[in-house]
Design a protein around this motif. Sequence first.
Motif, PDB file in Angstrom:
ATOM      1  N   ALA A 132      -2.808 -12.943   3.425  1.00  0.00           N
ATOM      2  CA  ALA A 132      -3.645 -13.070   4.530  1.00  0.00           C
ATOM      3  C   ALA A 132      -4.201 -11.816   4.785  1.00  0.00           C
ATOM      4  O   ALA A 132      -5.289 -11.606   5.017  1.00  0.00           O
ATOM      5  CB  ALA A 132      -2.322 -13.336   5.679  1.00  0.00           C
ATOM      6  N   ALA A 133      -3.367 -10.661   4.732  1.00  0.00           N
ATOM      7  CA  ALA A 133      -4.160  -9.355   4.954  1.00  0.00           C
ATOM      8  C   ALA A 133      -5.145  -9.125   4.055  1.00  0.00           C
ATOM      9  O   ALA A 133      -6.488  -8.594   4.357  1.00  0.00           O
ATOM     10  CB  ALA A 133      -3.075  -8.197   4.570  1.00  0.00           C
ATOM     11  N   ILE A 134      -5.123  -9.531   2.816  1.00  0.00           N
ATOM     12  CA  ILE A 134      -6.254  -9.266   1.744  1.00  0.00           C
ATOM     13  C   ILE A 134      -7.495 -10.051   2.063  1.00  0.00           C
ATOM     14  O   ILE A 134      -8.405  -9.939   1.858  1.00  0.00           O
ATOM     15  CB  ILE A 134      -5.632  -9.559  -0.016  1.00  0.00           C
ATOM     16  CG1 ILE A 134      -4.614  -8.661   0.019  1.00  0.00           C
ATOM     17  CG2 ILE A 134      -6.678  -9.818  -0.793  1.00  0.00           C
ATOM     18  CD1 ILE A 134      -4.109  -8.919  -1.411  1.00  0.00           C
ATOM     19  N   LEU A 135      -7.021 -11.425   2.647  1.00  0.00           N
ATOM     20  CA  LEU A 135      -8.362 -12.325   3.078  1.00  0.00           C
ATOM     21  C   LEU A 135      -8.753 -12.031   4.186  1.00  0.00           C
ATOM     22  O   LEU A 135      -9.882 -12.598   4.694  1.00  0.00           O
ATOM     23  CB  LEU A 135      -7.583 -13.757   2.954  1.00  0.00           C
ATOM     24  CG  LEU A 135      -7.282 -14.188   1.568  1.00  0.00           C
ATOM     25  CD1 LEU A 135      -6.670 -15.638   1.612  1.00  0.00           C
ATOM     26  CD2 LEU A 135      -8.322 -14.264   0.588  1.00  0.00           C
TER      27      LEU A 135
ATOM     28  N   LEU B  58       4.013  -4.089   0.466  1.00  0.00           N
ATOM     29  CA  LEU B  58       3.477  -3.428  -0.646  1.00  0.00           C
ATOM     30  C   LEU B  58       4.364  -2.233  -1.229  1.00  0.00           C
ATOM     31  O   LEU B  58       4.286  -2.080  -2.327  1.00  0.00           O
ATOM     32  CB  LEU B  58       2.009  -2.651  -0.060  1.00  0.00           C
ATOM     33  CG  LEU B  58       1.123  -2.222  -1.080  1.00  0.00           C
ATOM     34  CD1 LEU B  58       0.934  -3.380  -2.274  1.00  0.00           C
ATOM     35  CD2 LEU B  58      -0.277  -1.847  -0.287  1.00  0.00           C
ATOM     36  N   ALA B  59       5.261  -1.695  -0.214  1.00  0.00           N
ATOM     37  CA  ALA B  59       6.045  -0.543  -0.574  1.00  0.00           C
ATOM     38  C   ALA B  59       6.967  -1.277  -1.589  1.00  0.00           C
ATOM     39  O   ALA B  59       7.521  -0.662  -2.736  1.00  0.00           O
ATOM     40  CB  ALA B  59       6.586   0.190   0.412  1.00  0.00           C
TER      41      ALA B  59
ATOM     42  N   LEU C 125      -3.178   0.644  -3.815  1.00  0.00           N
ATOM     43  CA  LEU C 125      -3.782  -0.035  -2.774  1.00  0.00           C
ATOM     44  C   LEU C 125      -3.343   0.450  -1.397  1.00  0.00           C
ATOM     45  O   LEU C 125      -3.458   0.229  -0.384  1.00  0.00           O
ATOM     46  CB  LEU C 125      -3.219  -1.661  -2.511  1.00  0.00           C
ATOM     47  CG  LEU C 125      -3.816  -2.456  -3.498  1.00  0.00           C
ATOM     48  CD1 LEU C 125      -3.229  -3.574  -3.799  1.00  0.00           C
ATOM     49  CD2 LEU C 125      -5.185  -2.748  -3.664  1.00  0.00           C
ATOM     50  N   ILE C 126      -2.319   1.331  -1.336  1.00  0.00           N
ATOM     51  CA  ILE C 126      -1.663   2.374  -0.319  1.00  0.00           C
ATOM     52  C   ILE C 126      -2.407   3.394   0.016  1.00  0.00           C
ATOM     53  O   ILE C 126      -2.768   4.142  -0.852  1.00  0.00           O
ATOM     54  CB  ILE C 126      -0.228   2.600  -0.756  1.00  0.00           C
ATOM     55  CG1 ILE C 126       0.560   1.578  -0.682  1.00  0.00           C
ATOM     56  CG2 ILE C 126       0.431   3.759   0.409  1.00  0.00           C
ATOM     57  CD1 ILE C 126       2.174   1.957  -1.004  1.00  0.00           C
ATOM     58  N   LYS C 127      -2.761   3.510   1.337  1.00  0.00           N
ATOM     59  CA  LYS C 127      -3.469   4.501   1.846  1.00  0.00           C
ATOM     60  C   LYS C 127      -2.743   5.860   2.361  1.00  0.00           C
ATOM     61  O   LYS C 127      -3.424   6.737   2.917  1.00  0.00           O
ATOM     62  CB  LYS C 127      -4.383   4.192   2.846  1.00  0.00           C
ATOM     63  CG  LYS C 127      -5.436   2.974   2.364  1.00  0.00           C
ATOM     64  CD  LYS C 127      -6.076   3.251   1.078  1.00  0.00           C
ATOM     65  CE  LYS C 127      -7.134   2.298   0.691  1.00  0.00           C
ATOM     66  NZ  LYS C 127      -7.387   2.036  -0.383  1.00  0.00           N
TER      67      LYS C 127
END
Length: 112
Positions: free
Chosen positions: A6-9, A23-24, A83-85
Amino acid sequence: MLTALAAILGMIPLASSVFWGALAIAIAVPLKISAACITALEPGLLLLPKVKHGVLGDVKIGLLVLKAGIEGSIAAAKINLSLIKDDTLVKGFQVRVAALHVKFDMLKTSLR
């Protein structure tokens, strides 16, 4: 999994703590798999000169499967790491990836 999708979309904000937590985990789990495969690889390599000729091929196949598991899990972690900021989190995972690479590279020369 659905939260990440959902976050990606764009359905929820990318900065969602749930998304970053997932993600972690998507990085930590492959690194644990890699570490477990490396742990299994070490005694397997010690067996190579000691096993009977008839089972040598089986042992080598098992070691190659472990090698593939290590390479695949490190690749998965690196893909997710991009993908991690959060720089602190990224650096911590990069240290773990580098340590696994060093250990694997030392063992890998025995597989040739």
